[in-house]
Enzyme design. Structure first.
Site: not given
Ligand code: GLN
Length: 565
Positions: A389, A535, A537
């Site tokens: 992410c 994600h 994970e």
């Molecule tokens: N801050 C980034 C976004 O909002 C990444 C979010 C994250 O890593 N879950 O897109």
């Protein structure tokens, strides 16, 4: 629900002693006896979900397929029980109160006086019933967050009592309690647990089973004491000493016959023998593994006062472990605060001593320049890199700055007026931020992505074994995956072609090709530089590790072996 069985799990003495793992493990051993199990977590806070909470306050925010942002225990349940849970499997005081108050405001209670004791309790029970209906399970496990005696969770204990009153044959209580061994005494003390039992009694319930968490196993004398004091059969006191790895817990419960005890209390008959073999084999494999693989995680939510939090990235850590165990490696982790690199940039060179580097998700500006410096180093030095992410977004910011000549490239999350907004807000998120609508409003939950043939990602998914994270399925020459998301920003579509021209491959894209879901560098340039907008994970389990984690660990372990030669 007729004949449906309920196990309420409450904590005694203090939190953080492994109630969630105990609950997940009970679920696992009941599954192994042939039952369908429906786990529910109840959290006592007033936040409607976990999404708005700082991870330092609360630990990891776990995301369900539906997009609900919830407690990390939901991740434990999914990883142990190999299931994908529904929204109905989670509730907070905030959710319950909000429903009741909203209903009252729309005259849903026909002018009656609306009170916590009754209306909140009934709404909690209604939610449990809704979850049972959706799950079609045989047994529901309800873990009540916090410890017994707290003001915050009292109404949920009351709901459990009401359930028992209405279905005496179908409800049992498990108390997961802690037995300290104070250094100055040198002896395990049962008194705090006795008080926890007494506190339960003040609610009108008695535990049927005690899971006695302690540093060491419980001896006979103490077992007897708790049994006598608590009015509980001696065999129902289960000793749960600290373990080498959390995945030992279901095996220990199985060995102690806990499923037999539960089934007899609930008047049920399961498969004669439990089927824990695949689990046992994986745990044995994990313990036998000798080849070390060292992974550094670069984050920022680690320190709290004088203490260190690793729970914030629990799903990442567990996913790395699963992958390592699968390929007979022994994982070793290092937690690095990215702020360290901002204070002393030369420190990034220490990263070459690791076999792989991972930058997990994150938000905001603190520590990100440190992460960007670290990513540059591992890209240039060809150290295996896995970004999740924010870990993908920052990898692209780094690439744009240092490989494409856009010196001030940035994400607009941090620098609104950058001349190269390579990461930009998702169009549908603009209004949410403008109006301050922060709760449950990110791009959340499962979305599909199409994989591009010939890439690392394609290779990883298409060679993976079946898993509940949904493996690649082909439809007309297309490989699709579905993964969980939690973000407001994305790769700016206006920069996609420029990235591609400069050597970045987008190996996973949304089916309409607008949103970039996976980026990687060609293997000719770097052995493993892969990052995902989603994600991964949140979707692997001990028995079904996620293919991208497995590939990352495989390449990291190869690096180690080639260094040794
Ligand atoms: N801050 C980034 C976004 O909002 C990444 C979010 C994250 O890593 N879950 O897109």
């Amino acid at each position: 629900m007729k004949n449906h069985k309920y196990i309420f799990i409450v904590g005694g003495v203090m939190s953080g002693v492994g109630k969630g793992i105990a609950c997940a493990s009970i679920g696992k051993i009941l599954q192994s006896r042939g039952f369908r199990v429906n786990p529910i977590k109840i959290d006592p806070y007033l936040n409607v979900d976990a999404g708005t909470m700082n991870p330092k306050e609360h630990g990891e925010v776990f995301v369900l397929e539906s997009g609900l942002e919830c407690d990390q225990d939901m991740g434990n349940y999914e990883r142990f029980m190999d299931v994908a849970l529904h929204e109905e499997n989670y509730m907070t005081n905030g959710m319950v109160f909000k429903t009741v108050i909203d209903r009252e405001r729309s005259l849903g209670y026909n002018g009656r006086c609306v009170e916590p004791l009754f209306h909140i309790v009934e709404e909690s029970l209604a939610r449990i019933h809704a979850s049972v209906k959706k799950s079609e399970a045989d047994i529901t496990l309800v873990e009540i967050g916090g410890t017994v005696g707290e003001y915050q969770n009292a109404l949920f204990v009351e709901a459990a009592r009401t359930m028992k009153l209405r279905n005496p044959e179908d409800v049992i209580f498990v108390l997961v309690s802690y037995l300290p061994i104070p250094h100055m005494v040198g002896e395990m003390k049962t008194k705090p647990t006795q008080y926890a039992i007494r506190t339960m009694n003040t609610y009108g319930v008695n535990p049927d089973i005690i899971i006695a968490r302690a540093e060491r196993p419980l001896d006979d004398q103490r077992k007897r004491k708790i049994a006598d004091f608590g009015n509980i059969p001696y065999e129902n006191i289960i000793s749960a000493p600290d373990v080498e790895m959390i995945y030992d817990v279901p095996l220990n419960f199985d060995k102690d016959g806990l499923s037999d005890i539960i089934l007899s209390l609930l008047h049920m008959k399961g498969k004669l023998k439990s089927d824990m073999l695949p689990w046992r084999k994986m745990v044995q494999k994990a313990k036998k593994a000798e080849d070390e693989v060292t992974i550094a995680l670069i984050g920022k939510y680690f320190k709290t006062g004088d203490y260190f939090l690793s729970d914030v990235y629990i799903s990442v850590i567990e996913s790395l472990k699963h992958a390592a165990y699968l390929i007979d490696c022994k994982p070793k982790f290092e937690w690095i605060d990215s702020l360290d690199y901002e204070e002393d940039p030369s420190l990034v060179s220490t990263l070459s001593s690791y076999d792989g580097i991972l930058v997990p998700g994150g938000f905001g500006s603190r520590g990100i320049e440190g992460k960007i410096q670290a990513i540059r180093y591992v890209r240039e030095k060809k150290i295996p890199y896995f970004g999740l992410c924010y870990g993908m977004q920052l990898a692209l910011v780094e690439y744009a700055r240092n490989e494409m000549g856009f010196a001030d490239a940035h994400t607009t999350e941090v620098h609104r007026k950058t001349s190269h907004p390579v990461i930009d807000i998702l169009p549908e998120q603009v209004e949410n931020l403008r109006s301050g609508n922060y709760g449950a409003s990110m791009r959340l939950g499962v979305y599909p992505a199409v994989l591009v043939k010939g890439t690392i990602a394609y290779h990883a998914y298409s060679h993976a074994t079946q898993g509940r994270w949904s493996p690649a399925q082909s439809s007309e020459n297309e490989f699709r995956i579905k993964e969980r998301h939690r973000h407001r920003y994305e790769v700016n579509p206006e920069y996609v072609t420029q990235f591609e021209k400069n050597g970045v491959m987008f190996s996973g894209v949304s089916p309409d090709r607008v949103l970039m879901e996976i980026m990687e560098l060609p293997q000719e340039t770097h052995p493993f530089f892969v990052a995902t907008q989603f994600h991964p994970e949140f979707t692997g389990s001990l028995l079904h590790p996620h293919p991208l984690f497995t590939e990352f660990i495989r390449v990291a372990s190869e690096r180690r072996k080639s260094k040794k030669k």
